[in-house]
Write a protein that holds these residues in place. Structure first.
Motif, PDB file in Angstrom:
ATOM      1  N   UNK A 155       0.734  -1.329  -0.005  1.00  0.00           N
ATOM      2  CA  UNK A 155       0.033   0.022   0.198  1.00  0.00           C
ATOM      3  C   UNK A 155       0.826   1.301  -0.030  1.00  0.00           C
ATOM      4  N   UNK A 156       1.785   1.271   0.876  1.00  0.00           N
ATOM      5  CA  UNK A 156       2.690   2.482   0.818  1.00  0.00           C
ATOM      6  C   UNK A 156       3.564   2.836  -0.306  1.00  0.00           C
ATOM      7  N   UNK A 157       4.093   1.761  -0.902  1.00  0.00           N
ATOM      8  CA  UNK A 157       4.727   1.940  -2.175  1.00  0.00           C
ATOM      9  C   UNK A 157       3.930   2.314  -3.146  1.00  0.00           C
ATOM     10  N   UNK A 158       2.743   2.034  -3.283  1.00  0.00           N
ATOM     11  CA  UNK A 158       1.515   2.224  -4.396  1.00  0.00           C
ATOM     12  C   UNK A 158       1.349   3.441  -3.852  1.00  0.00           C
ATOM     13  N   UNK A 159       0.778   3.981  -2.828  1.00  0.00           N
ATOM     14  CA  UNK A 159       0.463   5.248  -2.429  1.00  0.00           C
ATOM     15  C   UNK A 159       1.574   6.650  -2.674  1.00  0.00           C
ATOM     16  N   UNK A 160       2.800   5.952  -2.473  1.00  0.00           N
ATOM     17  CA  UNK A 160       3.947   6.860  -2.783  1.00  0.00           C
ATOM     18  C   UNK A 160       4.036   7.100  -4.324  1.00  0.00           C
ATOM     19  N   UNK A 161       3.802   6.300  -5.168  1.00  0.00           N
ATOM     20  CA  UNK A 161       3.941   6.083  -6.543  1.00  0.00           C
ATOM     21  C   UNK A 161       2.681   7.021  -7.112  1.00  0.00           C
TER      22      UNK A 161
ATOM     23  N   UNK B 217      -3.887   7.379 -14.819  1.00  0.00           N
ATOM     24  CA  UNK B 217      -2.473   6.793 -14.799  1.00  0.00           C
ATOM     25  C   UNK B 217      -2.516   5.208 -14.209  1.00  0.00           C
ATOM     26  N   UNK B 218      -1.736   4.452 -14.425  1.00  0.00           N
ATOM     27  CA  UNK B 218      -1.741   2.931 -14.374  1.00  0.00           C
ATOM     28  C   UNK B 218      -1.593   2.643 -12.777  1.00  0.00           C
ATOM     29  N   UNK B 219      -0.568   3.268 -12.152  1.00  0.00           N
ATOM     30  CA  UNK B 219      -0.762   3.027 -10.539  1.00  0.00           C
ATOM     31  C   UNK B 219      -1.902   3.540 -10.083  1.00  0.00           C
ATOM     32  N   UNK B 220      -2.649   4.557 -10.465  1.00  0.00           N
ATOM     33  CA  UNK B 220      -3.836   4.929  -9.771  1.00  0.00           C
ATOM     34  C   UNK B 220      -4.983   4.028 -10.189  1.00  0.00           C
ATOM     35  N   UNK B 221      -5.226   3.579 -11.480  1.00  0.00           N
ATOM     36  CA  UNK B 221      -5.975   2.483 -12.065  1.00  0.00           C
ATOM     37  C   UNK B 221      -5.822   1.267 -11.157  1.00  0.00           C
ATOM     38  N   UNK B 222      -4.545   0.744 -10.922  1.00  0.00           N
ATOM     39  CA  UNK B 222      -4.489  -0.422  -9.921  1.00  0.00           C
ATOM     40  C   UNK B 222      -4.926  -0.175  -8.639  1.00  0.00           C
ATOM     41  N   UNK B 223      -4.630   0.798  -7.941  1.00  0.00           N
ATOM     42  CA  UNK B 223      -5.088   1.097  -6.569  1.00  0.00           C
ATOM     43  C   UNK B 223      -6.784   1.213  -6.461  1.00  0.00           C
TER      44      UNK B 223
END
Length: 106
Positions: free
Chosen positions: A17-23, A66-72
């Motif tokens: 979570x923290x990695x994805x949130x930072x990204x 954004x791909x990271x946002x879509x993943x989250x």
């Protein structure tokens, strides 16, 4: 200007979570039209409000895709008990000002 209010009921956060949130935050900051964010915590309910400031809907749409946002967005149930998003167009803003705490954040 547009405000995106992200209200959440936090669950359990892990390292992923923290990695994805930072990204996701880095992705937002890289978009022309991102103006900043503010975060508030309600000590009574543990709800969290995060208000993101955007210059335009185009910038907001770019962030949303954004791909990271879509993943989250697909994985929210792993980290939140509940959430809601409200998008608001700011028609006017006024007041005495808050100096370094003015909105949008500097």
């Amino acid at each position: 200007m547009y405000l995106v209010t992200f209200r959440l009921d936090p669950g359990e956060y892990d390292a992923e979570f923290h990695e994805l949130n930072d990204a996701i935050q880095a992705a937002a900051e890289a978009i022309d039209g991102y103006l900043g964010k503010r975060t508030w915590h309600d000590p009574d309910s543990e709800d969290v409000l995060v208000v993101y400031y955007w210059e335009s809907l185009d910038a907001l749409d770019e962030f949303g895709a954004h791909p990271d946002h879509e993943r989250a967005k697909r994985r929210w149930t792993e980290w939140y008990d509940a959430y809601e998003v409200t998008v608001t167009e700011v028609l006017d803003a006024y007041g005495s000002g808050f100096g370094v705490d003015a909105d949008p954040p500097q």
